[in-house]
Design a protein around this motif. Sequence first.
Motif, PDB file in Angstrom:
ATOM      1  N   GLY A 132       9.672  -7.045  -8.885  1.00 47.23           N
ATOM      2  CA  GLY A 132       8.466  -6.229  -8.864  1.00 47.23           C
ATOM      3  C   GLY A 132       8.087  -5.675  -7.504  1.00 47.23           C
ATOM      4  N   LEU A 133       8.783  -6.088  -6.459  1.00 48.94           N
ATOM      5  CA  LEU A 133       8.427  -5.652  -5.104  1.00 48.94           C
ATOM      6  C   LEU A 133       9.490  -4.768  -4.464  1.00 48.94           C
ATOM      7  N   LYS A 134      10.611  -4.571  -5.137  1.00 50.78           N
ATOM      8  CA  LYS A 134      11.748  -3.855  -4.527  1.00 50.78           C
ATOM      9  C   LYS A 134      11.402  -2.452  -4.052  1.00 50.78           C
ATOM     10  N   ASP A 135      10.484  -1.784  -4.734  1.00 49.02           N
ATOM     11  CA  ASP A 135      10.154  -0.406  -4.372  1.00 49.02           C
ATOM     12  C   ASP A 135       8.940  -0.308  -3.445  1.00 49.02           C
ATOM     13  N   CYS A 136       8.427  -1.422  -3.011  1.00 50.98           N
ATOM     14  CA  CYS A 136       7.249  -1.421  -2.137  1.00 50.98           C
ATOM     15  C   CYS A 136       7.610  -1.039  -0.704  1.00 50.98           C
ATOM     16  N   THR A 137       6.656  -0.459  -0.044  1.00 52.27           N
ATOM     17  CA  THR A 137       6.752  -0.230   1.388  1.00 52.27           C
ATOM     18  C   THR A 137       6.247  -1.490   2.072  1.00 52.27           C
ATOM     19  N   VAL A 138       7.062  -2.068   2.943  1.00 45.67           N
ATOM     20  CA  VAL A 138       6.663  -3.276   3.672  1.00 45.67           C
ATOM     21  C   VAL A 138       5.987  -2.840   4.964  1.00 45.67           C
ATOM     22  N   ARG A 139       4.820  -3.418   5.199  1.00 44.96           N
ATOM     23  CA  ARG A 139       4.013  -3.038   6.358  1.00 44.96           C
ATOM     24  C   ARG A 139       3.515  -4.293   7.049  1.00 44.96           C
ATOM     25  N   LEU A 140       3.450  -4.260   8.380  1.00 46.85           N
ATOM     26  CA  LEU A 140       2.889  -5.372   9.151  1.00 46.85           C
ATOM     27  C   LEU A 140       1.441  -5.058   9.493  1.00 46.85           C
ATOM     28  N   ASP A 141       0.539  -5.914   9.020  1.00 47.12           N
ATOM     29  CA  ASP A 141      -0.892  -5.764   9.287  1.00 47.12           C
ATOM     30  C   ASP A 141      -1.372  -6.911  10.169  1.00 47.12           C
ATOM     31  N   LEU A 142      -2.508  -6.702  10.778  1.00 42.37           N
ATOM     32  CA  LEU A 142      -3.163  -7.735  11.568  1.00 42.37           C
ATOM     33  C   LEU A 142      -4.586  -7.893  11.077  1.00 42.37           C
ATOM     34  N   ILE A 143      -5.014  -9.133  10.969  1.00 44.74           N
ATOM     35  CA  ILE A 143      -6.444  -9.407  10.804  1.00 44.74           C
ATOM     36  C   ILE A 143      -6.843 -10.144  12.074  1.00 44.74           C
ATOM     37  N   ALA A 144      -7.710  -9.512  12.841  1.00 49.74           N
ATOM     38  CA  ALA A 144      -8.184 -10.087  14.094  1.00 49.74           C
ATOM     39  C   ALA A 144      -9.581 -10.649  13.872  1.00 49.74           C
ATOM     40  N   LEU A 145      -9.765 -11.867  14.328  1.00 49.44           N
ATOM     41  CA  LEU A 145     -11.065 -12.519  14.232  1.00 49.44           C
ATOM     42  C   LEU A 145     -11.532 -12.868  15.638  1.00 49.44           C
ATOM     43  N   ALA A 146     -12.771 -12.544  15.912  1.00 47.20           N
ATOM     44  CA  ALA A 146     -13.361 -12.839  17.209  1.00 47.20           C
ATOM     45  C   ALA A 146     -14.762 -13.392  16.975  1.00 47.20           C
ATOM     46  N   PRO A 147     -15.213 -14.249  17.870  1.00 46.18           N
ATOM     47  CA  PRO A 147     -16.549 -14.832  17.709  1.00 46.18           C
ATOM     48  C   PRO A 147     -17.637 -13.763  17.555  1.00 46.18           C
ATOM     49  N   ARG A 148     -18.535 -14.014  16.628  1.00 45.09           N
ATOM     50  CA  ARG A 148     -19.698 -13.156  16.381  1.00 45.09           C
ATOM     51  C   ARG A 148     -19.343 -11.735  15.957  1.00 45.09           C
ATOM     52  N   HIS A 149     -18.141 -11.533  15.379  1.00 40.49           N
ATOM     53  CA  HIS A 149     -17.725 -10.219  14.883  1.00 40.49           C
ATOM     54  C   HIS A 149     -17.129 -10.389  13.495  1.00 40.49           C
ATOM     55  N   PRO A 150     -17.304  -9.376  12.642  1.00 42.57           N
ATOM     56  CA  PRO A 150     -16.638  -9.459  11.335  1.00 42.57           C
ATOM     57  C   PRO A 150     -15.125  -9.353  11.527  1.00 42.57           C
ATOM     58  N   PRO A 151     -14.362  -9.794  10.557  1.00 43.31           N
ATOM     59  CA  PRO A 151     -12.902  -9.642  10.667  1.00 43.31           C
ATOM     60  C   PRO A 151     -12.545  -8.164  10.832  1.00 43.31           C
ATOM     61  N   ARG A 152     -11.486  -7.922  11.558  1.00 46.14           N
ATOM     62  CA  ARG A 152     -11.008  -6.543  11.750  1.00 46.14           C
ATOM     63  C   ARG A 152      -9.597  -6.446  11.188  1.00 46.14           C
ATOM     64  N   HIS A 153      -9.432  -5.647  10.140  1.00 45.94           N
ATOM     65  CA  HIS A 153      -8.123  -5.442   9.520  1.00 45.94           C
ATOM     66  C   HIS A 153      -7.495  -4.204  10.145  1.00 45.94           C
ATOM     67  N   VAL A 154      -6.299  -4.380  10.695  1.00 44.55           N
ATOM     68  CA  VAL A 154      -5.567  -3.266  11.289  1.00 44.55           C
ATOM     69  C   VAL A 154      -4.304  -3.041  10.452  1.00 44.55           C
ATOM     70  N   PRO A 155      -4.374  -2.102   9.483  1.00 40.31           N
ATOM     71  CA  PRO A 155      -3.177  -1.812   8.697  1.00 40.31           C
ATOM     72  C   PRO A 155      -2.103  -1.193   9.597  1.00 40.31           C
ATOM     73  N   ASN A 156      -0.854  -1.547   9.345  1.00 43.61           N
ATOM     74  CA  ASN A 156       0.265  -1.009  10.112  1.00 43.61           C
ATOM     75  C   ASN A 156       0.035  -1.177  11.619  1.00 43.61           C
ATOM     76  N   ALA A 157      -0.322  -2.406  11.995  1.00 44.44           N
ATOM     77  CA  ALA A 157      -0.675  -2.698  13.385  1.00 44.44           C
ATOM     78  C   ALA A 157       0.454  -2.427  14.363  1.00 44.44           C
ATOM     79  N   TRP A 158       1.675  -2.618  13.903  1.00 38.50           N
ATOM     80  CA  TRP A 158       2.843  -2.393  14.751  1.00 38.50           C
ATOM     81  C   TRP A 158       3.809  -1.512  13.985  1.00 38.50           C
ATOM     82  N   PRO A 159       3.629  -0.190  14.055  1.00 43.02           N
ATOM     83  CA  PRO A 159       4.494   0.707  13.268  1.00 43.02           C
ATOM     84  C   PRO A 159       5.967   0.491  13.619  1.00 43.02           C
ATOM     85  N   ASP A 160       6.786   0.593  12.593  1.00 36.41           N
ATOM     86  CA  ASP A 160       8.228   0.468  12.771  1.00 36.41           C
ATOM     87  C   ASP A 160       8.720   1.665  13.582  1.00 36.41           C
ATOM     88  N   HIS A 161       9.598   1.384  14.500  1.00 35.05           N
ATOM     89  CA  HIS A 161      10.133   2.498  15.338  1.00 35.05           C
ATOM     90  C   HIS A 161      11.383   3.067  14.725  1.00 35.05           C
TER      91      HIS A 161
END
Length: 123
Positions: A94-123
């Motif tokens: 069920g996943l063979k046709d998916c695009t694989v992407r690296l995301d980051l969820i950054a958490l810092a004190p007193r801040h909501p989570p920050r989701h960075v889709p495609n944080a490190w684009p493939d070169h």
Amino acid sequence: MTARVDRGAAARRSGRRAEALAVIWLMAKGYRILGFRLRTPQAEIDILALRGPVLAVVEVKQRGTLEAALEAVTPDQRDRLRRAGLALAAGRRGLKDCTVRLDLIALAPRHPPRHVPNAWPDH
């Protein structure tokens, strides 16, 4: 217990809390969680999530700033995570046709989570 052992245990607890918060955050954004703390031959994936045709390999980092979180993931770790995601996608029908992407969820004190889709684009 030694101070070092105590610090390590506290860091692991903090990391698990950060990952749990990231899972909730992703689910609220419409992602389906396929795995949590997955060990693969290539790397340990914090969160594996699916939304539409995108398979997100999500790294969770708790740091003081977003920049520090982005820098905390080395090029070698990114390569291993990308290979792990590609291997998982190739091995599941069920996943063979998916695009694989690296995301980051950054958490810092007193801040909501920050989701960075495609944080490190493939070169």
